[in-house]
Motif scaffolding. Structure first.
Motif, mmCIF file in Angstrom:
data_model
loop_
_atom_site.group_PDB
_atom_site.id
_atom_site.type_symbol
_atom_site.label_atom_id
_atom_site.label_comp_id
_atom_site.label_asym_id
_atom_site.label_seq_id
_atom_site.Cartn_x
_atom_site.Cartn_y
_atom_site.Cartn_z
ATOM 1 N N VAL A 1 2.149 30.329 34.807
ATOM 2 C CA VAL A 1 1.974 30.811 35.214
ATOM 3 C C VAL A 1 4.331 31.270 35.569
ATOM 4 C CG1 VAL A 1 2.738 32.170 37.615
ATOM 5 C CG2 VAL A 1 0.398 30.890 37.178
ATOM 6 N N ALA A 2 4.105 32.328 34.423
ATOM 7 C CA ALA A 2 6.040 32.513 34.434
ATOM 8 C C ALA A 2 6.094 33.352 36.179
ATOM 9 C CB ALA A 2 5.987 33.722 33.184
ATOM 10 N N ASN A 3 7.771 32.977 35.174
ATOM 11 C CA ASN A 3 8.903 33.238 36.487
ATOM 12 C C ASN A 3 8.203 32.760 37.761
ATOM 13 O OD1 ASN A 3 10.492 35.336 38.151
ATOM 14 N ND2 ASN A 3 9.969 36.965 36.785
ATOM 15 N N ARG A 4 8.700 32.978 38.981
ATOM 16 C CA ARG A 4 8.772 32.347 40.580
ATOM 17 C C ARG A 4 7.431 32.286 40.828
ATOM 18 N NH1 ARG A 4 13.421 34.533 39.365
ATOM 19 N NH2 ARG A 4 15.145 32.763 39.388
ATOM 20 N N ALA B 1 18.603 21.208 27.992
ATOM 21 C CA ALA B 1 18.910 22.660 28.770
ATOM 22 C C ALA B 1 18.207 23.432 29.436
ATOM 23 C CB ALA B 1 18.895 23.241 27.635
ATOM 24 N N GLU B 2 18.949 23.337 30.390
ATOM 25 C CA GLU B 2 18.346 24.573 31.306
ATOM 26 C C GLU B 2 18.119 25.599 31.134
ATOM 27 O OE1 GLU B 2 19.790 23.081 35.010
ATOM 28 O OE2 GLU B 2 19.414 21.718 35.141
ATOM 29 N N GLY B 3 16.886 26.346 31.328
ATOM 30 C CA GLY B 3 16.901 27.465 31.094
ATOM 31 C C GLY B 3 15.711 28.272 30.231
ATOM 32 N N TYR B 4 14.802 27.317 29.645
ATOM 33 C CA TYR B 4 13.873 27.499 29.172
ATOM 34 C C TYR B 4 14.398 28.253 27.675
ATOM 35 C CZ TYR B 4 12.343 26.877 33.145
ATOM 36 O OH TYR B 4 12.237 26.144 34.964
ATOM 37 N N PRO B 5 15.131 27.596 26.677
ATOM 38 C CA PRO B 5 15.337 28.943 26.066
ATOM 39 C C PRO B 5 14.539 28.371 24.575
ATOM 40 C CG PRO B 5 16.368 26.432 25.155
ATOM 41 C CD PRO B 5 16.167 25.951 27.155
ATOM 42 N N GLY B 6 14.230 30.453 24.402
ATOM 43 C CA GLY B 6 13.023 30.489 23.525
ATOM 44 C C GLY B 6 11.907 30.122 24.076
ATOM 45 N N ALA B 7 11.727 29.259 24.443
ATOM 46 C CA ALA B 7 10.269 28.524 24.709
ATOM 47 C C ALA B 7 9.201 29.823 25.168
ATOM 48 C CB ALA B 7 9.946 27.394 25.881
ATOM 49 N N VAL B 8 7.832 29.259 25.703
ATOM 50 C CA VAL B 8 6.925 30.299 26.029
ATOM 51 C C VAL B 8 7.234 29.463 27.560
ATOM 52 C CG1 VAL B 8 4.254 30.455 25.872
ATOM 53 C CG2 VAL B 8 5.365 30.849 23.649
ATOM 54 N N VAL B 9 6.421 29.846 28.531
ATOM 55 C CA VAL B 9 6.502 29.310 29.664
ATOM 56 C C VAL B 9 5.291 29.764 30.691
ATOM 57 C CG1 VAL B 9 8.878 29.593 30.148
ATOM 58 C CG2 VAL B 9 8.151 31.898 30.342
ATOM 59 N N ASN C 1 10.800 27.185 45.357
ATOM 60 C CA ASN C 1 9.739 28.085 44.338
ATOM 61 C C ASN C 1 9.779 26.870 43.519
ATOM 62 O OD1 ASN C 1 10.021 29.504 46.359
ATOM 63 N ND2 ASN C 1 11.946 30.350 45.249
ATOM 64 N N ALA C 2 8.270 27.774 42.625
ATOM 65 C CA ALA C 2 7.832 27.140 41.349
ATOM 66 C C ALA C 2 8.036 28.302 40.011
ATOM 67 C CB ALA C 2 6.756 26.569 40.991
ATOM 68 N N LEU C 3 8.875 27.488 39.095
ATOM 69 C CA LEU C 3 9.450 28.151 38.584
ATOM 70 C C LEU C 3 8.784 28.090 36.775
ATOM 71 C CD1 LEU C 3 11.542 30.586 37.559
ATOM 72 C CD2 LEU C 3 13.249 28.739 37.027
ATOM 73 N N HIS C 4 7.943 29.029 36.398
ATOM 74 C CA HIS C 4 7.694 29.530 34.866
ATOM 75 C C HIS C 4 6.854 27.861 34.915
ATOM 76 C CE1 HIS C 4 10.033 32.442 33.607
ATOM 77 N NE2 HIS C 4 11.240 31.535 33.804
ATOM 78 N N GLY C 5 6.506 27.160 35.830
ATOM 79 C CA GLY C 5 4.772 26.437 35.677
ATOM 80 C C GLY C 5 5.383 25.331 36.482
ATOM 81 N N GLY C 6 6.388 24.984 37.096
ATOM 82 C CA GLY C 6 6.879 23.863 37.585
ATOM 83 C C GLY C 6 7.358 22.858 36.428
ATOM 84 N N ALA D 1 -12.166 27.114 35.189
ATOM 85 C CA ALA D 1 -12.461 27.412 37.339
ATOM 86 C C ALA D 1 -10.921 28.613 36.747
ATOM 87 C CB ALA D 1 -11.992 25.976 37.588
ATOM 88 N N PRO D 2 -11.385 29.392 37.896
ATOM 89 C CA PRO D 2 -10.247 29.667 38.735
ATOM 90 C C PRO D 2 -8.918 29.139 38.509
ATOM 91 C CG PRO D 2 -12.437 30.444 39.846
ATOM 92 C CD PRO D 2 -12.688 29.171 38.204
ATOM 93 N N THR D 3 -8.095 30.187 37.152
ATOM 94 C CA THR D 3 -6.489 29.646 38.588
ATOM 95 C C THR D 3 -5.572 31.536 37.731
ATOM 96 O OG1 THR D 3 -5.096 28.043 37.361
ATOM 97 C CG2 THR D 3 -6.515 29.222 35.469
ATOM 98 N N PRO D 4 -3.942 31.005 38.457
ATOM 99 C CA PRO D 4 -3.963 31.990 37.792
ATOM 100 C C PRO D 4 -2.916 31.643 36.419
ATOM 101 C CG PRO D 4 -2.295 30.839 39.490
ATOM 102 C CD PRO D 4 -3.804 30.364 39.191
ATOM 103 N N VAL D 5 -2.876 33.132 35.334
ATOM 104 C CA VAL D 5 -1.922 33.021 34.381
ATOM 105 C C VAL D 5 -0.958 33.917 34.765
ATOM 106 C CG1 VAL D 5 -4.002 33.696 32.808
ATOM 107 C CG2 VAL D 5 -2.070 32.104 31.724
ATOM 108 N N ASN D 6 -0.064 33.261 33.350
ATOM 109 C CA ASN D 6 1.133 34.858 33.264
ATOM 110 C C ASN D 6 2.078 34.252 31.950
ATOM 111 O OD1 ASN D 6 2.804 37.041 33.141
ATOM 112 N ND2 ASN D 6 3.747 36.227 35.122
ATOM 113 N N LEU D 7 1.804 34.524 30.992
ATOM 114 C CA LEU D 7 2.305 34.367 29.921
ATOM 115 C C LEU D 7 3.895 35.306 29.307
ATOM 116 C CD1 LEU D 7 -0.396 32.223 27.897
ATOM 117 C CD2 LEU D 7 0.727 31.264 29.252
ATOM 118 N N THR D 8 5.038 33.977 28.891
ATOM 119 C CA THR D 8 6.180 35.396 28.717
ATOM 120 C C THR D 8 6.863 34.473 27.892
ATOM 121 O OG1 THR D 8 7.720 37.050 29.114
ATOM 122 C CG2 THR D 8 7.151 35.014 30.374
#
Length: 370
Positions: free
Chosen positions: A87-90, A76-84, A112-117, A183-190
């Motif tokens: 970095v979430a989003n683009r 499946a494409e589209g990340y059904p139900g997952a914790v992404v 773009n990189a979407l939901h962490g690549g 180490a410093p890194t961006p993070v965004n979970l959803t």
């Protein structure tokens, strides 16, 4: 695993769910209340597989889209139900800089990189353990993302805890996110669950109210332009209860670019802790979903890219408009957009970046009644 009763009166059960194409075993954890309401969580992608709650007549039914097996989730494409993540989003251009050093994430969504690549957190098998002592049955899932994973700096340890509770006021599923880094890194979970409160069929008749006075317009490749735009006079004004399909086909440039809603609503009251940010009702079932979060953003996605390739456990295709996502998160591409991390919009991070010694935290509750 057996299903011992938790102190709060629910049960936790663990069962095999299959294996990934790499041979990794996947487990399904069931959190169940005495009422029969239940949440199923998969260790692959820390995904919310099912959420069964009563409708206005008391009948239990699923309110998130489920797929039948591991192979279906892998296809499946589209990340059904997952914790992404990480970095979430683009991430615009699949690149970002931290402390003057540029990092690149493999692109998987046009430029773009979407939901962490391509090999983001949704593709990984997390480690799960039962958690006790809370308001209801709970499971904690942990993932270790190594230095250089998808181009991100630092070793990140991410955790998400699902806890199910219930009472006279309905059923609550609470998600608690945590992350630490070397180490410093961006993070965004959803969480990327697809919701339909009425079961199979369209969500266009669902009514949404969102406490958001601004939203993020996007460019031609669906990356935020950097503007925080007032929702007044736009199809993105959900401050009063509005039928989702009411303005979905308006000739609005933003809707046309995304094929519907795929935009981040900038939530009012950011920085004030967990609060009600949205309310969704299903007209046929009578179910109501209230979303509570401490996050500054809510990505509203109306399943624009669903094309019938998914089949639910009953074999029904899932098509465009059959479900929607309400993804609580930090503002997208924040590491590249200083305005998105200003003041309370930053979610406690330094310019969208998590640093060693700090802890990323976030809480979102899905409260359901009928």
């Amino acid at each position: 695993m057996s299903a011992p009763e938790t102190p709060a009166g629910g049960t936790v059960a663990r069962t095999p769910f299959g294996r990934t194409r790499r041979g990794e075993p996947v487990e399904r954890w069931e959190l169940r209340l005495p009422s029969g309401a239940a949440a199923h969580v998969l260790t692959r992608g820390a995904a919310l597989h099912r959420l069964r709650v009563p409708d206005a007549a008391g009948a239990l039914g699923d309110v998130v889209v489920a797929l039948p097996d591991v192979a279906a989730y892998e296809a499946a494409e589209g990340y059904p139900g997952a914790v992404v993540g990480r970095v979430a989003n683009r991430l615009a251009g699949g690149r970002f800089s931290v402390d003057g050093v540029e990092h690149r994430v493999p692109v998987n969504d046009g430029p773009n990189a979407l939901h962490g690549g391509a090999e983001g957190f949704d593709q990984r098998v997390w480690r799960a353990e039962e958690v006790t002592g809370g308001e209801g049955p709970a499971v904690r899932l942990t993932l270790r993302s190594l230095e250089g994973d998808m181009g991100f700096p630092g070793e990140l340890v991410a955790r998400v805890t699902y806890e199910l509770s219930g009472g006279a006021d309905g059923v609550r599923l609470r998600l608690r996110y945590e992350a630490t880094t070397s180490a410093p890194t961006p993070v965004n979970l959803t969480n990327h669950a697809y919701v339909n409160l009425d079961g199979p069929g369209t969500v266009e008749d669902h009514v949404l109210r969102a406490h958001a006075s601004r939203y993020l317009p996007v460019d031609e490749v669906l990356v935020p332009t950097g503007e925080l735009r007032d929702v007044a006079g736009t199809p993105f004004d959900f401050r009063a209860p509005t039928r989702l399909g009411e303005r979905l086909r308006e000739p609005d440039e933003q809707l046309l670019r995304a094929g519907g809603y795929d935009h981040c609503l900038v939530l009012d009251g950011a920085g004030g802790g967990e609060r009600v940010v949205a309310e969704l009702t299903g007209p046929r079932s009578g179910r109501r979903l209230r979303v509570l979060t401490d996050a500054p953003g809510l990505q509203l996605y109306t399943g624009n890219f669903l094309d019938g390739a998914w089949r639910d456990p009953a074999g029904r295709p899932v098509r465009q408009g059959d479900a929607l996502c309400l993804e609580t998160q930090l503002l997208p591409d924040a590491v590249n957009r200083p305005a998105f991390t200003a003041g309370e919009l930053g979610g406690g991070l330094d310019g969208g970046v998590l640093r060693p010694g700090a802890v990323f935290t976030g809480t979102t509750t899905f409260a359901l009644d009928a």
